[in-house]
Design a protein around this motif. Structure first.
Motif, PDB file in Angstrom:
ATOM      1  N   LEU A 243     -26.346   4.920  -3.682  1.00  0.00           N
ATOM      2  CA  LEU A 243     -26.411   3.463  -3.553  1.00  0.00           C
ATOM      3  C   LEU A 243     -25.026   2.837  -3.641  1.00  0.00           C
ATOM      4  O   LEU A 243     -24.737   1.839  -2.967  1.00  0.00           O
ATOM      5  N   ASN A 244     -24.168   3.404  -4.470  1.00  0.00           N
ATOM      6  CA  ASN A 244     -22.829   2.844  -4.667  1.00  0.00           C
ATOM      7  C   ASN A 244     -22.053   2.798  -3.353  1.00  0.00           C
ATOM      8  O   ASN A 244     -21.284   1.865  -3.113  1.00  0.00           O
ATOM      9  N   MET A 245     -22.279   3.789  -2.508  1.00  0.00           N
ATOM     10  CA  MET A 245     -21.646   3.795  -1.192  1.00  0.00           C
ATOM     11  C   MET A 245     -22.041   2.532  -0.412  1.00  0.00           C
ATOM     12  O   MET A 245     -21.207   1.871   0.216  1.00  0.00           O
ATOM     13  N   GLY A 246     -23.324   2.170  -0.483  1.00  0.00           N
ATOM     14  CA  GLY A 246     -23.801   0.993   0.233  1.00  0.00           C
ATOM     15  C   GLY A 246     -23.349  -0.312  -0.405  1.00  0.00           C
ATOM     16  O   GLY A 246     -22.906  -1.228   0.291  1.00  0.00           O
ATOM     17  N   PHE A 247     -23.459  -0.410  -1.727  1.00  0.00           N
ATOM     18  CA  PHE A 247     -23.045  -1.629  -2.421  1.00  0.00           C
ATOM     19  C   PHE A 247     -21.561  -1.914  -2.193  1.00  0.00           C
ATOM     20  O   PHE A 247     -21.143  -3.069  -2.114  1.00  0.00           O
ATOM     21  N   ALA A 248     -20.761  -0.867  -2.055  1.00  0.00           N
ATOM     22  CA  ALA A 248     -19.318  -1.048  -1.913  1.00  0.00           C
ATOM     23  C   ALA A 248     -18.880  -1.336  -0.486  1.00  0.00           C
ATOM     24  O   ALA A 248     -17.767  -1.824  -0.264  1.00  0.00           O
ATOM     25  N   THR A 249     -19.748  -1.068   0.507  1.00  0.00           N
ATOM     26  CA  THR A 249     -19.298  -1.155   1.903  1.00  0.00           C
ATOM     27  C   THR A 249     -20.078  -2.135   2.777  1.00  0.00           C
ATOM     28  O   THR A 249     -19.469  -2.992   3.429  1.00  0.00           O
ATOM     29  N   VAL A 250     -21.407  -2.045   2.817  1.00  0.00           N
ATOM     30  CA  VAL A 250     -22.170  -2.857   3.781  1.00  0.00           C
ATOM     31  C   VAL A 250     -23.319  -3.663   3.178  1.00  0.00           C
ATOM     32  O   VAL A 250     -23.795  -4.620   3.791  1.00  0.00           O
ATOM     33  N   MET A 251     -23.776  -3.278   1.980  1.00  0.00           N
ATOM     34  CA  MET A 251     -24.943  -3.926   1.397  1.00  0.00           C
ATOM     35  C   MET A 251     -24.518  -5.133   0.558  1.00  0.00           C
ATOM     36  O   MET A 251     -24.243  -5.027  -0.632  1.00  0.00           O
ATOM     37  N   THR A 252     -24.432  -6.279   1.218  1.00  0.00           N
ATOM     38  CA  THR A 252     -24.027  -7.516   0.544  1.00  0.00           C
ATOM     39  C   THR A 252     -25.156  -8.032  -0.353  1.00  0.00           C
ATOM     40  O   THR A 252     -26.298  -7.569  -0.276  1.00  0.00           O
ATOM     41  N   LYS A 253     -24.821  -9.036  -1.173  1.00  0.00           N
ATOM     42  CA  LYS A 253     -25.819  -9.625  -2.065  1.00  0.00           C
ATOM     43  C   LYS A 253     -26.992 -10.194  -1.276  1.00  0.00           C
ATOM     44  O   LYS A 253     -28.149 -10.064  -1.684  1.00  0.00           O
ATOM     45  N   SER A 254     -26.717 -10.808  -0.147  1.00  0.00           N
ATOM     46  CA  SER A 254     -27.802 -11.388   0.657  1.00  0.00           C
ATOM     47  C   SER A 254     -28.730 -10.304   1.182  1.00  0.00           C
ATOM     48  O   SER A 254     -29.919 -10.542   1.406  1.00  0.00           O
ATOM     49  N   PHE A 255     -28.208  -9.094   1.360  1.00  0.00           N
ATOM     50  CA  PHE A 255     -29.031  -7.968   1.831  1.00  0.00           C
ATOM     51  C   PHE A 255     -29.834  -7.381   0.675  1.00  0.00           C
ATOM     52  O   PHE A 255     -31.046  -7.163   0.784  1.00  0.00           O
ATOM     53  N   THR A 256     -29.179  -7.119  -0.455  1.00  0.00           N
ATOM     54  CA  THR A 256     -29.866  -6.437  -1.559  1.00  0.00           C
ATOM     55  C   THR A 256     -30.811  -7.346  -2.338  1.00  0.00           C
ATOM     56  O   THR A 256     -31.670  -6.852  -3.072  1.00  0.00           O
ATOM     57  N   SER A 257     -30.681  -8.656  -2.178  1.00  0.00           N
ATOM     58  CA  SER A 257     -31.553  -9.566  -2.931  1.00  0.00           C
ATOM     59  C   SER A 257     -33.023  -9.395  -2.556  1.00  0.00           C
ATOM     60  O   SER A 257     -33.911  -9.799  -3.321  1.00  0.00           O
ATOM     61  N   ALA A 258     -33.289  -8.786  -1.411  1.00  0.00           N
ATOM     62  CA  ALA A 258     -34.676  -8.521  -1.011  1.00  0.00           C
ATOM     63  C   ALA A 258     -35.282  -7.378  -1.827  1.00  0.00           C
ATOM     64  O   ALA A 258     -36.491  -7.144  -1.758  1.00  0.00           O
ATOM     65  N   PHE A 259     -34.428  -6.685  -2.612  1.00  0.00           N
ATOM     66  CA  PHE A 259     -34.890  -5.535  -3.386  1.00  0.00           C
ATOM     67  C   PHE A 259     -34.450  -5.722  -4.855  1.00  0.00           C
ATOM     68  O   PHE A 259     -33.564  -5.015  -5.346  1.00  0.00           O
ATOM     69  N   PRO A 260     -35.051  -6.681  -5.548  1.00  0.00           N
ATOM     70  CA  PRO A 260     -34.559  -7.056  -6.894  1.00  0.00           C
ATOM     71  C   PRO A 260     -34.624  -5.927  -7.912  1.00  0.00           C
ATOM     72  O   PRO A 260     -33.774  -5.843  -8.797  1.00  0.00           O
ATOM     73  N   HIS A 261     -35.634  -5.054  -7.802  1.00  0.00           N
ATOM     74  CA  HIS A 261     -35.740  -3.970  -8.783  1.00  0.00           C
ATOM     75  C   HIS A 261     -34.681  -2.901  -8.523  1.00  0.00           C
ATOM     76  O   HIS A 261     -34.199  -2.266  -9.474  1.00  0.00           O
ATOM     77  N   VAL A 262     -34.309  -2.716  -7.259  1.00  0.00           N
ATOM     78  CA  VAL A 262     -33.210  -1.804  -6.945  1.00  0.00           C
ATOM     79  C   VAL A 262     -31.902  -2.373  -7.505  1.00  0.00           C
ATOM     80  O   VAL A 262     -31.087  -1.642  -8.084  1.00  0.00           O
TER      81      VAL A 262
END
Length: 415
Positions: A167-186
């Motif tokens: 997940l850290n790979m995604g959070f650091a490169t392409v998964m912005t807050k607006s993207f990950t907010s759809a998955f609050p438990h993640v």
């Protein structure tokens, strides 16, 4: 001999082993003079990993490569610990989530991030497919984490180490807050685990990317060449043949795929893929009807496939990984195909059944030649004059459940 991890600085895949080492109390040395593209091309390194890839762990018993394998090795070095669970079923679930996050999450993050950085060929449909598959994986993970703090049991396991590093790979490169907010438990899970002391010792302070990086230009800008003064003297006769030879040695244009030479079809594959992706309700009335309205039997063909060795599908996550690997290898056909793969059954052995739409009247030869999985399936062309077969196509597209009397373990889409 001490354990030595050969890798470049900042390799998030190497973090898995280093974090596991913190939990089990094992020291791993990381050479500071490693140079990617230099060190990994030396004969000494290639003896440890013939492909020259990193990370590689050097142990007293011999080298280990592949980041998950290295992390598993390290997690077992110091006798009894909680990283691998306290029972056989916990161990199986740890393996399950480790494989799941590597295939369904990390694999799709890489397909999104890699082309944007120029590491792979960028196509808009390919990126759309990667993001869609990533969302599907994150949604499944989010559902599991709704009632679980950690992936397996009540403390950190190797599954959490591997998954959070992925997940850290995604959070650091392409998964912005607006993207990950759809998955609050993640989100809650990621920030909880990544900030554990043993994680922070390795990864430090982690920040989420604020923007998706732009697509890298296809060709790096070339420095302007100084303008040459025209030569007063004409080229000698001896130089003329050389010029001709240089022209003859110019690279030939890449041969077109035979499917691009077929007569135009009124069915636009990308339009169907968008309709499929965007239909959220009344799927049968909107998407399925739209498919049959679009379908061009002259320009496309439909095929059922059935896995030949279903009796071997005794473990659910192994079966899912098998299908996922097949879809990854089908990536070369994305421009010319659409597929659905159903994994059926509530208990082993699980049955794998598929439906594929291909450009042209037959299964394209380059797919049969390049994707070895094709030989593992029985392929049957759909007879459109048979209403029962047409209905089977519709059910497979919409993930109808039960399907042919069986529950769906999973349904995967290639688009």
């Amino acid at each position: 001999m001490a354990l030595v991890l050969h890798t470049y600085k900042g390799n998030k895949n190497a973090d898995k082993a280093l974090i596991a080492a913190e939990y089990v109390g094992v020291k791993i040395d990381v050479p500071s003079d490693f140079q990617m593209g230099v060190t990994n091309k030396t004969p000494e390194f290639l003896k440890m990993n013939p492909l020259g890839k990193v990370p590689v762990l050097e142990t007293p018993e011999g080298p280990v490569f592949e980041s998950n394998a290295i992390a598993r090795y390290v997690s077992r070095l110091n006798g009894e610990n909680s990283l691998n669970g306290s029972s056989l079923i916990e161990y199986a679930h740890i393996e399950q989530w480790s494989d799941f996050s590597t295939l369904e999450i990390y694999g799709n993050i890489l397909k999104w991030f890699g082309p944007r950085m120029g590491f792979m060929t960028y196509t808009a449909p390919g990126e759309e497919a990667a993001i869609s598959a990533l969302k599907r994986g994150l949604d499944a993970l989010n559902t599991h984490l709704t009632s679980n703090t950690y992936l397996v049991g009540h403390s950190i396991t190797l599954a959490d180490i591997i998954t959070v590093c992925n997940l850290n790979m995604g959070f650091a490169t392409v998964m912005t807050k607006s993207f990950t907010s759809a998955f609050p438990h993640v989100e809650r899970y990621f920030w909880t685990v990544i900030n554990q002391p043993n994680f922070k010792k390795v990864v430090g302070d982690v920040k989420q990317t604020e923007a998706v990086p732009p697509v890298a230009s296809k060709k790096a800008a070339q420095p302007a060449k100084p303008k040459e003064e025209p030569k007063k003297k004409a080229a000698s006769a001896a130089e003329a043949p050389k010029a001709v030879e240089e022209e003859e040695e110019a690279p030939k244009p890449k041969a077109k795929n035979p499917l691009d030479l077929l007569p135009p079809s009124p069915m636009v594959l990308d339009e169907w893929k968008r309709l499929y992706s965007n239909t959220k309700s009344n799927f049968r009335e909107v998407a399925i009807k739209g498919f049959w309205d679009m379908y061009d039997p002259e320009g496309y063909s439909l095929w059922f496939c059935d896995y030949k060795y279903n009796d071997e599908n005794m473990v659910s996550f192994v079966t899912l990984n098998k299908v996922g690997g097949f879809l990854q290898r089908m990536d070369l056909a994305r421009k010319y195909s659409f597929g659905k793969m159903l994994i059926c059954g509530s208990e082993a052995p699980f049955k794998v059944k598929g439906l594929w739409l291909f450009r042209g009247p037959e299964i394209p030869k380059f797919i049969m030649d390049e994707v070895y999985d094709m030989e593992l399936y029985e392929w049957t062309k759909v007879d459109l004059s048979d209403e029962a077969q047409k209905e089977r196509v519709s059910q497979m597209i919409e993930d109808a459940e039960p399907f042919e009397g069986e529950a769906l373990l999973d349904a995967k889409c290639f688009k």
